[in-house]
Enzyme design. Structure first.
Site, PDB file in Angstrom:
ATOM      1  N   ASP A 366      78.199  69.598  27.253  1.00  0.00           N
ATOM      2  CA  ASP A 366      79.092  69.898  26.146  1.00  0.00           C
ATOM      3  C   ASP A 366      80.165  68.810  26.147  1.00  0.00           C
ATOM      4  OD1 ASP A 366      80.197  71.449  24.130  1.00  0.00           O
ATOM      5  OD2 ASP A 366      81.526  72.496  25.515  1.00  0.00           O
ATOM      6  N   ASP A 728      81.179  75.754  28.124  1.00  0.00           N
ATOM      7  CA  ASP A 728      82.314  76.627  28.448  1.00  0.00           C
ATOM      8  C   ASP A 728      82.473  77.768  27.457  1.00  0.00           C
ATOM      9  OD1 ASP A 728      83.048  75.081  26.336  1.00  0.00           O
ATOM     10  OD2 ASP A 728      84.955  74.381  27.160  1.00  0.00           O
ATOM     11  N   ASP A 732      77.686  78.519  24.163  1.00  0.00           N
ATOM     12  CA  ASP A 732      76.846  77.799  25.130  1.00  0.00           C
ATOM     13  C   ASP A 732      76.001  78.754  25.978  1.00  0.00           C
ATOM     14  OD1 ASP A 732      78.004  75.310  24.433  1.00  0.00           O
ATOM     15  OD2 ASP A 732      79.731  75.745  25.688  1.00  0.00           O
TER      16      ASP A 732
END
Length: 1050
Positions: A366, A728, A732
């Site tokens: 990410d 996070d 996700d």
């Protein structure tokens, strides 16, 4: 058939209200609420039914090795029971073996069940995110705190600052000029998102584009609004994520190591089956015989006693072939690995993940919060210089909300000129943010951009030298206070006290700016404005130079300002223009709501005219900066053959700029085929998608939704990649669950992400993943060492039993002794091999392929040679004791035992038919005498000394063999034992345990052994030590072979 929800975002508010037959000022009636609830159910996430405990327990036994052990335990239990009823005694010793095997399996199952029940907490954490109550209009009355679970589609809900959104809703009306929502946990956008009421086209658009929708679990950052509920419970975006997490958890596949061990277990089963059949076939004459009459068998004689004896040998084979200690040693090794990783800030939640990390081939990361700090900061700002054709650019260091983190490069403007003073005033006063310290991080309250501007003001200082020193002193004192949660922003406070705030003109999407009216120390009013650079320039008539003088904006000046702005934007900076106005007309004496001009402030349509004729001051460039250590970590990944892909919800240009900065891409690199939005990638054909993913270069996917992330991870796994996914946010979680290794952020990560993950980064740092991968590789290499070591010992045991059966001599070891060797004696050295130091170039090698053999053909050949020696040595010493008076100068008959011929030993079952066969009693350690009422007992009760010698040789060879396992190829001369002192300690522990069994009477009786004399120990060492020499020769041959292959390829 399931009803398809209508696209509320692309419908007008009136059409949405009509769909539910509801009025904005009345809400639903109680009758309509009941009708809707019957149709849509409660507004809550479904509780997925977990596996029942009995099912979980049964699943732990669904493993080839475990099944073989279960069968072995069952057979040995029956044999022990039969033996007990035959000899009319039910001694505990007979049941030790089945009891120990079952105990191992039960412990294994407990650990497995405990791990599985922990895994499904991600879904529980999602429920925490749900709102508990909301302000709802029902039957024309406002219900101030209706439980959120009672909401139904069509309900009218009011949202205010700080509220958590209870369901997915269409915004019907704004009660303030702006509405912003923090939805980063759901979409991955770094900034709070501005919302409106206008319909969005087309119908098929990504989550981030639905600017008239608010989603369950997100939070209102500023503004108030009225909304219509359109989706509840599992139909909401957060509900869809729960469904995806659940689906991903069902798809979880075995770790590479588990697959290897299962494969090994299957092969082992076949091998054991074959060896058992061969043993029975060789010895069938001993329990089955017949005469041939007229060419046909007749008078078939079957000895049940002999048959059960060979059955016992088959059980002994199963016990010998299975490394029972392996599950315990693997668990210990992984647990030690997790401790090492925890010291490096990687907290492992699931033990097998440690090893999987070692063969990671792709890291999908990410962007927000992992590669970047997730804290907005000013990177640079510019103003005009002494004339309209020159500009001053200031670079700012520091990547967090900590005012002491970095400063302005070459800052000499302590006595700030007029232009910089106005800039600092706008940043400090035209601002509603604050900063607090949560014990680990400096965090922002309010908008992140505004918090970053306040940090900039602290770095700029104040123009008053006396005040500047006073602020510096108070900050020093503040850093020693116990309560440091609120951060004192001395410079900002100085500006806000100096300029009293009178009114606010809220931000709106048309003029793209916000402003405030302040009373200056001179007593005059001033308008301070910040907003989009192009928008402010259009409404600016003058520009301020460094000395404070005002010059009309001409075309060259406008071009200069816009070109500087476009350069900053191309670096991925978010640019804010700053301006002010002193000529306020009817607002020049504005003081409060009672002023006649106040009604104009209530109408946002008037704001553009108030904010015209501005004086342009300068431009500030902000960004969510990359972490300092990421660049090196990316380089390490490239060196280790690991590909990095960035998957983010943020927009394309920002994502690309960050990827260039962390050197995933070089500065001038063409990003065609390397940078996609989620939608663009999903629009490609499946062959194009696979081709794109298989190219060995970095990739960036922007504007990605949860399903995109999940789909990319799934494709990579289907291509045979081992995928580590970092994240996070709630968005996700499904991909974290699906990936081979899900890695969540410990500081900024949501609980949902943490619960769905296999590993948590305590410091949210990408570079921690890279050091965890190195640790994982080292652990795998060490596990290979001890798996090879344990298997070589098992091959030795199998060959010794096979030789016993093939030669027809009495069994030289009983199953309970083999179990002791496999579990206790082999355990400590195998565990100690887990402490082998890592190879120097471990991160300069490509990742191992997940289908790489745990034991290749050369290693297997080596261990067959070693195993053969183990078998010959253990059976050999047994035969020596019975048949030879001395060996290599060592007297073997000091105890007074009777010697027999080898032919007698091989046909010991026929002892009762021998004439004149007699044996003398012999002494064992501790002054005991072994006597025989029946001479034939010499081959059963009397073999206790010979068995002890065999067992001791096996244990000693195992100890020396563990030294061979220090390295797969390196000689003990180049990799001496003291490189791993734990191994020497473990060898001492194992030998010590063996001596306990020999010299403590109770244990000696249980294991069927007797104490040995010093002379006999000499013999044991003499027979055992050649194993080192044999393996050194084999290692040398292996090194020579590899060297020749290298020369040929060169």
């Amino acid at each position: 058939m399931e009803e398809k929800p209508f696209p509320a975002w692309s419908w007008s508010v009136e059409r949405c209200l009509k769909e539910y037959n509801v009025k904005l000022d009345k809400g639903l009636s109680s009758y309509e609420v009941e009708k809707q609830r019957e149709k849509y159910g409660w507004n809550e996430l479904a509780k997925e039914k977990g596996k029942p405990l009995w099912r979980l327990v049964l699943e732990q036994f669904d493993d080839m090795l475990v099944k073989i052990l279960l069968v072995a335990a069952f057979i040995s239990f029956i044999l022990a029971y039969m033996h007990g009823s035959e000899s009319e005694e039910s001694g505990f010793e007979a049941y030790v073996e089945p009891f120990v095997i079952v105990l191992i399996l039960v412990l294994n199952a407990i650990v497995g069940v405990w791990q599985e029940t922990n895994a499904e907490k991600a879904l529980e954490a999602l429920k925490e995110m749900q709102c508990e109550s909301g302000k709802v209009l029902r039957d024309g009355f406002l219900v101030p705190d209706l439980p959120a679970r009672e909401l139904v589609p069509g309900d009218i809900v009011e949202l205010q600052v700080g509220d958590k959104v209870p369901a997915d809703m269409r915004i019907a009306a704004l009660k303030t000029s702006t509405l912003r929502l923090e939805q980063s946990a759901l979409t991955g956008e770094a900034m709070p998102v501005l919302k409106g009421t206008s319909p969005i086209f087309p119908e098929e658009c990504e989550l981030q584009a639905k600017e008239n929708m608010v989603f369950a679990g997100t939070t209102v950052v500023n503004g108030n609004c009225i909304c219509i509920v359109v989706s509840t419970g599992m139909k909401t975006e957060i509900g869809k994520i729960q469904k995806q997490i659940h689906e991903a958890s069902l798809e979880e596949s075995d770790t590479p190591l588990k697959k290897k061990l299962d494969e090994f277990g299957n092969r082992l089963t076949t091998a054991i089956g074959l060896v058992c059949l061969i043993v029975w076939f060789i010895n069938y004459k001993n329990f089955l015989s017949w005469d041939i009459v007229d060419g046909w068998p007749a008078n078939v004689r079957f000895s049940f006693e002999k048959c059960t004896y060979y059955f016992k040998i088959a059980v002994a084979l199963a016990v010998a072939a299975i490394p029972e200690g392996l599950p315990a040693v693997i668990t210990t090794s992984l647990a030690l690995g997790t401790r090492k990783m925890a010291q490096k800030n990687a907290i492992v939640r699931k033990l097998p993940s440690v090893e999987t990390l070692g063969c990671t081939t792709v890291i999908c990361s990410d962007k927000t919060g992992t590669l970047t700090t997730n804290q907005m900061s000013v990177a640079e700002f510019f103003t005009l210089g002494g004339k309209t054709t020159t500009s001053r650019i200031f670079h700012v260091e520091g990547t967090t909300y900590d005012p002491k983190d970095g400063g302005i490069v070459d800052w000499t403007c302590y006595n700030m000129d007029a232009n910089l003073q106005v800039m600092a005033e706008i940043c400090a006063v035209c601002n509603d943010a604050g900063i607090f310290y949560d014990g680990r991080l400096f965090r922002a309250t309010g908008l992140p951009t505004e918090a970053a501007l306040k940090v900039l003001v602290e770095k700029m200082g104040v123009p008053d030298a006396k005040m500047r020193n006073k602020i510096r002193d108070s900050q020093l004192v503040g850093s020693y206070l116990i309560d440091r949660s609120t951060v004192k922003l001395g410079c900002c406070e100085w500006w806000t006290k100096r300029s009293k705030r009178l009114a606010t003109l809220e931000f709106d999407r048309v003029r793209k700016s916000m402003s405030i009216i302040v009373r200056e120390p001179t007593g005059l009013n001033r308008l301070l404005v910040k907003g989009a650079v192009e928008s402010l320039l259009e409404r600016s008539t003058h520009v301020q130079l460094a000395d404070g003088s005002l010059v009309p904006v001409d075309e060259p000046c406008r071009r200069l300002l816009l070109s500087r702005h476009s350069v900053m934007s191309s670096k991925g900076l978010r640019c804010l223009g700053l301006a002010y106005k002193d000529e306020l007309g009817e607002f020049s004496d504005y003081y409060s709501e009672n002023h006649p001009a106040h009604k104009k402030l209530l109408d946002p349509a008037c704001y553009s005219s108030i904010e015209s004729g501005l004086v342009f001051v300068g431009v500030v460039g902000l960004r969510d900066p990359p972490r300092d250590e990421v660049h090196k970590a990316i380089e390490d990944c490239k060196g280790a053959g690991i590909r990095v892909m960035v998957i983010t919800g943020d927009n394309k240009s920002t994502a690309e700029a960050i990827c260039r900065e962390i050197k995933l891409f070089s500065d001038g690199e063409d990003l065609r085929g390397k940078s996609f939005t989620g939608k663009e990638f999903m629009a490609l054909s499946s062959s194009q998608q696979l081709e794109t993913l298989s190219k060995p270069v970095g990739k960036v996917f922007s504007r990605s939704e949860p399903r995109h992330k999940q789909e990319i991870v799934r494709m990579l796994k289907e291509m045979g990649e081992i995928v580590a996914m970092t994240g996070d946010g709630v968005n996700d979680a499904p991909a974290l669950k699906l990936a081979d290794i899900g890695i969540a952020m410990g500081i900024t990560g949501t609980e949902v992400a943490k619960e769905a993950s296999d590993m948590i980064l305590a410091d949210d740092n990408f570079s921690t993943i890279v050091s965890a991968v190195a640790e994982g590789r080292s652990i795998y290499n060490n596990m290979k060492s001890f798996i090879r070591y344990m298997i070589s010992s098992n091959i030795g045991e199998v060959i010794s039993i096979f030789l016993t059966a093939a030669l027809g001599v009495p069994e030289c070891m009983i199953p309970v002794q083999l179990l002791w060797v496999n579990l206790v004696t082999d355990g400590p050295p195998a565990t100690a091999l887990g402490f082998n130091p890592p190879d120097v170039g471990i991160m300069r090698k490509p990742p191992r392929r997940s289908d790489d053999a745990l034991i290749n053909s050369w290693v297997l050949f080596r261990y067959l040679i070693i195993g053969s020696y183990v078998g010959i040595a253990t059976v050999g010493i047994f035969i020596l004791w019975y048949t030879q008076a001395s060996f290599m100068g060592i007297n073997l008959v000091t105890d007074g035992h009777t010697l027999v011929e080898l032919s007698q030993l091989r046909n010991w079952g026929e002892c009762s038919t021998w004439s004149n066969f007699s044996v003398a009693p012999y002494s064992v350690g501790g002054g005991h005498l072994i006597t025989f009422s029946n001479p034939c007992d010499y081959f059963t009760i009397g073999k206790v000394k010979a068995m002890t010698l065999s067992l001791s040789v096996l244990v000693a060879i195992e100890m020396f063999n563990s030294l061979n396992a220090l390295s797969e190829d390196s000689s003990l001369l180049s990799m001496p034992p003291w490189r791993n002192p734990w191994l020497l300690v473990a060898m001492s522990v194992s030998f010590g345990l063996h001596c306990l069994v020999l010299y403590i009477p109770f244990l000696a009786d249980m294991f069927g052994v007797v104490p040995l004399s010093l002379n006999e120990w000499f013999l044991v060492i003499l027979v055992s030590i050649p194993v080192i020499l044999i393996d050194e020769i084999l290692k040398f041959v292996g090194r020579s072979r590899r060297y020749r292959v290298k020369e040929k390829t060169a």
